[in-house]
Design a protein around this motif. Structure first.
Motif, PDB file in Angstrom:
ATOM      1  N   HIS A  64      36.649  23.030   0.493  1.00 44.53           N
ATOM      2  CA  HIS A  64      35.925  22.558  -0.680  1.00 44.53           C
ATOM      3  C   HIS A  64      35.228  21.226  -0.322  1.00 44.53           C
ATOM      4  N   PRO A  65      34.224  20.812  -1.083  1.00 44.04           N
ATOM      5  CA  PRO A  65      33.616  21.492  -2.239  1.00 44.04           C
ATOM      6  C   PRO A  65      32.684  22.613  -1.802  1.00 44.04           C
ATOM      7  N   PHE A  66      32.443  23.523  -2.753  1.00 43.25           N
ATOM      8  CA  PHE A  66      31.492  24.603  -2.561  1.00 43.25           C
ATOM      9  C   PHE A  66      30.167  24.202  -3.205  1.00 43.25           C
ATOM     10  N   ARG A  67      29.075  24.687  -2.637  1.00 44.56           N
ATOM     11  CA  ARG A  67      27.741  24.268  -3.082  1.00 44.56           C
ATOM     12  C   ARG A  67      26.900  25.469  -3.460  1.00 44.56           C
ATOM     13  N   TYR A  68      26.175  25.332  -4.575  1.00 42.34           N
ATOM     14  CA  TYR A  68      25.156  26.293  -4.969  1.00 42.34           C
ATOM     15  C   TYR A  68      23.987  25.507  -5.540  1.00 42.34           C
ATOM     16  N   ARG A  69      22.841  25.568  -4.864  1.00 40.90           N
ATOM     17  CA  ARG A  69      21.675  24.772  -5.256  1.00 40.90           C
ATOM     18  C   ARG A  69      22.081  23.298  -5.367  1.00 40.90           C
ATOM     19  N   ASN A  70      21.925  22.702  -6.544  1.00 40.51           N
ATOM     20  CA  ASN A  70      22.275  21.294  -6.730  1.00 40.51           C
ATOM     21  C   ASN A  70      23.696  21.097  -7.250  1.00 40.51           C
ATOM     22  N   TRP A  71      24.493  22.165  -7.267  1.00 39.81           N
ATOM     23  CA  TRP A  71      25.825  22.117  -7.866  1.00 39.81           C
ATOM     24  C   TRP A  71      26.918  22.007  -6.803  1.00 39.81           C
ATOM     25  N   LEU A  72      27.964  21.241  -7.133  1.00 36.33           N
ATOM     26  CA  LEU A  72      29.173  21.168  -6.316  1.00 36.33           C
ATOM     27  C   LEU A  72      30.378  21.556  -7.173  1.00 36.33           C
ATOM     28  N   TRP A  73      31.385  22.155  -6.526  1.00 36.33           N
ATOM     29  CA  TRP A  73      32.578  22.655  -7.217  1.00 36.33           C
ATOM     30  C   TRP A  73      33.785  22.466  -6.312  1.00 36.33           C
ATOM     31  N   MET A  74      34.879  21.987  -6.877  1.00 35.95           N
ATOM     32  CA  MET A  74      36.145  21.936  -6.124  1.00 35.95           C
ATOM     33  C   MET A  74      37.297  22.203  -7.078  1.00 35.95           C
ATOM     34  N   HIS A  75      38.424  22.633  -6.500  1.00 34.57           N
ATOM     35  CA  HIS A  75      39.504  23.207  -7.295  1.00 34.57           C
ATOM     36  C   HIS A  75      40.844  22.868  -6.662  1.00 34.57           C
ATOM     37  N   ASN A  76      41.812  22.596  -7.496  1.00 31.37           N
ATOM     38  CA  ASN A  76      43.213  22.536  -7.092  1.00 31.37           C
ATOM     39  C   ASN A  76      43.970  23.536  -7.956  1.00 31.37           C
ATOM     40  N   GLY A  77      44.687  24.433  -7.330  1.00 31.48           N
ATOM     41  CA  GLY A  77      45.423  25.442  -8.083  1.00 31.48           C
ATOM     42  C   GLY A  77      45.303  26.800  -7.429  1.00 31.48           C
ATOM     43  N   LEU A  78      45.401  27.838  -8.238  1.00 31.74           N
ATOM     44  CA  LEU A  78      45.316  29.191  -7.675  1.00 31.74           C
ATOM     45  C   LEU A  78      45.139  30.221  -8.778  1.00 31.74           C
ATOM     46  N   GLY A 104      33.498  32.489   2.146  1.00 35.39           N
ATOM     47  CA  GLY A 104      34.893  32.408   2.518  1.00 35.39           C
ATOM     48  C   GLY A 104      35.745  33.462   1.849  1.00 35.39           C
ATOM     49  N   SER A 105      37.066  33.217   1.847  1.00 34.19           N
ATOM     50  CA  SER A 105      38.005  34.195   1.305  1.00 34.19           C
ATOM     51  C   SER A 105      38.888  33.617   0.205  1.00 34.19           C
ATOM     52  N   THR A 106      38.512  32.448  -0.347  1.00 30.53           N
ATOM     53  CA  THR A 106      39.386  31.797  -1.315  1.00 30.53           C
ATOM     54  C   THR A 106      39.128  32.273  -2.742  1.00 30.53           C
ATOM     55  N   ASP A 107      40.167  32.168  -3.560  1.00 29.51           N
ATOM     56  CA  ASP A 107      40.005  32.384  -4.990  1.00 29.51           C
ATOM     57  C   ASP A 107      39.119  31.302  -5.604  1.00 29.51           C
ATOM     58  N   SER A 108      39.161  30.089  -5.060  1.00 33.11           N
ATOM     59  CA  SER A 108      38.378  28.969  -5.605  1.00 33.11           C
ATOM     60  C   SER A 108      36.883  29.248  -5.551  1.00 33.11           C
ATOM     61  N   GLU A 109      36.404  29.804  -4.437  1.00 35.83           N
ATOM     62  CA  GLU A 109      34.974  30.092  -4.305  1.00 35.83           C
ATOM     63  C   GLU A 109      34.566  31.207  -5.253  1.00 35.83           C
ATOM     64  N   VAL A 110      35.413  32.210  -5.427  1.00 39.79           N
ATOM     65  CA  VAL A 110      35.107  33.284  -6.375  1.00 39.79           C
ATOM     66  C   VAL A 110      35.076  32.749  -7.798  1.00 39.79           C
ATOM     67  N   MET A 111      35.977  31.845  -8.137  1.00 40.41           N
ATOM     68  CA  MET A 111      35.928  31.206  -9.453  1.00 40.41           C
ATOM     69  C   MET A 111      34.573  30.524  -9.672  1.00 40.41           C
ATOM     70  N   PHE A 112      34.088  29.824  -8.658  1.00 43.80           N
ATOM     71  CA  PHE A 112      32.808  29.129  -8.750  1.00 43.80           C
ATOM     72  C   PHE A 112      31.669  30.108  -9.031  1.00 43.80           C
ATOM     73  N   TYR A 113      31.592  31.179  -8.255  1.00 41.12           N
ATOM     74  CA  TYR A 113      30.478  32.106  -8.433  1.00 41.12           C
ATOM     75  C   TYR A 113      30.619  32.949  -9.697  1.00 41.12           C
ATOM     76  N   LEU A 114      31.839  33.134 -10.170  1.00 38.74           N
ATOM     77  CA  LEU A 114      31.995  33.742 -11.492  1.00 38.74           C
ATOM     78  C   LEU A 114      31.453  32.802 -12.570  1.00 38.74           C
ATOM     79  N   ALA A 115      31.755  31.521 -12.455  1.00 37.05           N
ATOM     80  CA  ALA A 115      31.242  30.557 -13.431  1.00 37.05           C
ATOM     81  C   ALA A 115      29.720  30.508 -13.401  1.00 37.05           C
ATOM     82  N   VAL A 116      29.130  30.541 -12.206  1.00 43.71           N
ATOM     83  CA  VAL A 116      27.661  30.578 -12.117  1.00 43.71           C
ATOM     84  C   VAL A 116      27.139  31.856 -12.758  1.00 43.71           C
ATOM     85  N   SER A 117      27.793  32.971 -12.493  1.00 43.89           N
ATOM     86  CA  SER A 117      27.388  34.257 -13.088  1.00 43.89           C
ATOM     87  C   SER A 117      27.459  34.222 -14.603  1.00 43.89           C
ATOM     88  N   PHE A 118      28.411  33.446 -15.141  1.00 46.82           N
ATOM     89  CA  PHE A 118      28.633  33.407 -16.582  1.00 46.82           C
ATOM     90  C   PHE A 118      27.888  32.265 -17.264  1.00 46.82           C
TER      91      PHE A 118
END
Length: 274
Positions: free
Chosen positions: A100-114, A139-153
């Motif tokens: 982390h952090p993960f980046r999409y365009r001008n956005w950054l995302w980081m996560h603690n948890g699972l 990557g293969s993390t749940d954190s990155e999938v959470m990020f792209y789900l949030a972008v999708s939503f």
């Protein structure tokens, strides 16, 4: 688990955030006081904003305490907004694309948890990511999938709403798969201007999260502390755990809360209820 910090405000050398404090993030990579794991040595990442709207990233699989490049760069780079993260893997591989952090365009995302029992629900979650975004998952993390789900939503239009929809979706998928408490998270996300941070868990007992007290208040309390005099009044830190023991400097973020930090505006604490 992991430890992270999000800073915005007056320009400061990166080393003042990562190394100088008594309980700095680099110190937390070796010995976290409040984390689920004391050692967070499965890589680190720094995301910051420079001369363009697209943030820069420095990611490494080295332990933060042992990376000489991080030490060198931190003594040279001045930042007014930065995300920093030290990782303790909950099962994902130790590789650069999982840091982390993960980046999409001008956005950054980081996560603690699972996401609890992530392999059991991974397929359904990944397939819910917008097809245009799916190729961006590296990557293969749940954190990155959470990020792209949030972008999708709808993250770019409504960050708190999108994160709430993301969490609600994961909880629904998890509970249909027999997972009693699917989500554990403290999350930070920024578009380069505003930072949103979330403390939430399905169990109702989330990992720790704190925000710094108003700087002007701290100056009045500690007039002889030179570190406080160079900071603008709207400088703020959101952290997994306090960086020091200065009395009154830190306030715990309540359970199920979203913290919003905007320039020149006092931070807001809003209820977060997916």
């Amino acid at each position: 688990m992991c430890r992270w910090l999000a800073y915005s405000g007056s320009p400061v050398l990166l080393e003042e955030l990562l190394y100088a404090p008594e309980n700095s993030l680099v110190m937390q990579s070796k010995h976290a006081r409040l984390g689920a794991t004391a050692v967070n040595g499965d890589g680190f990442g720094i995301g910051w904003y420079g001369s363009t709207s697209t943030p820069g990233l420095f990611l490494s699989t080295e332990p933060a305490w042992n990376d000489l490049n991080l030490r060198e760069l931190s003594a040279q780079i001045t930042v007014d907004r930065v995300f920093a993260h030290v990782r303790a893997s909950t099962g994902g591989a130790v590789q650069r694309s999982n840091c982390h952090p993960f980046r999409y365009r001008n956005w950054l995302w980081m996560h603690n948890g699972l996401i609890a029992k992530y392999p059991l629900v991974r397929r359904e979650l990944v397939l819910a990511v917008d097809p245009e975004l799916f190729p961006l998952i590296e990557g293969s993390t749940d954190s990155e999938v959470m990020f792209y789900l949030a972008v999708s939503f709808g993250l770019e239009q409504d960050p708190p709403g999108a994160v709430a929809r993301m969490v609600a979706f994961i909880e629904d998928v998890g509970r249909r798969a027999g997972v009693e408490h699917p989500v554990q998270m403290t999350v930070a996300v920024t578009d380069g201007s505003t930072t949103w941070a979330f403390r939430y868990s399905s169990r109702g007992r989330s990992r720790t999260l704190f925000h710094s007290t108003d700087v002007s208040t701290l100056r009045r309390q500690y007039p002889d502390n030179p570190a406080l005099h160079d900071l603008a009044d709207d400088s703020r830190l959101i952290v997994s755990e306090p960086l020091g023991d200065l009395v009154g400097a830190w306030q715990e973020v309540p359970e199920s809360t979203c913290v919003v930090v905007r320039p020149a505006v006092e931070e807001e604490l809003l209820p977060f209820k997916p």
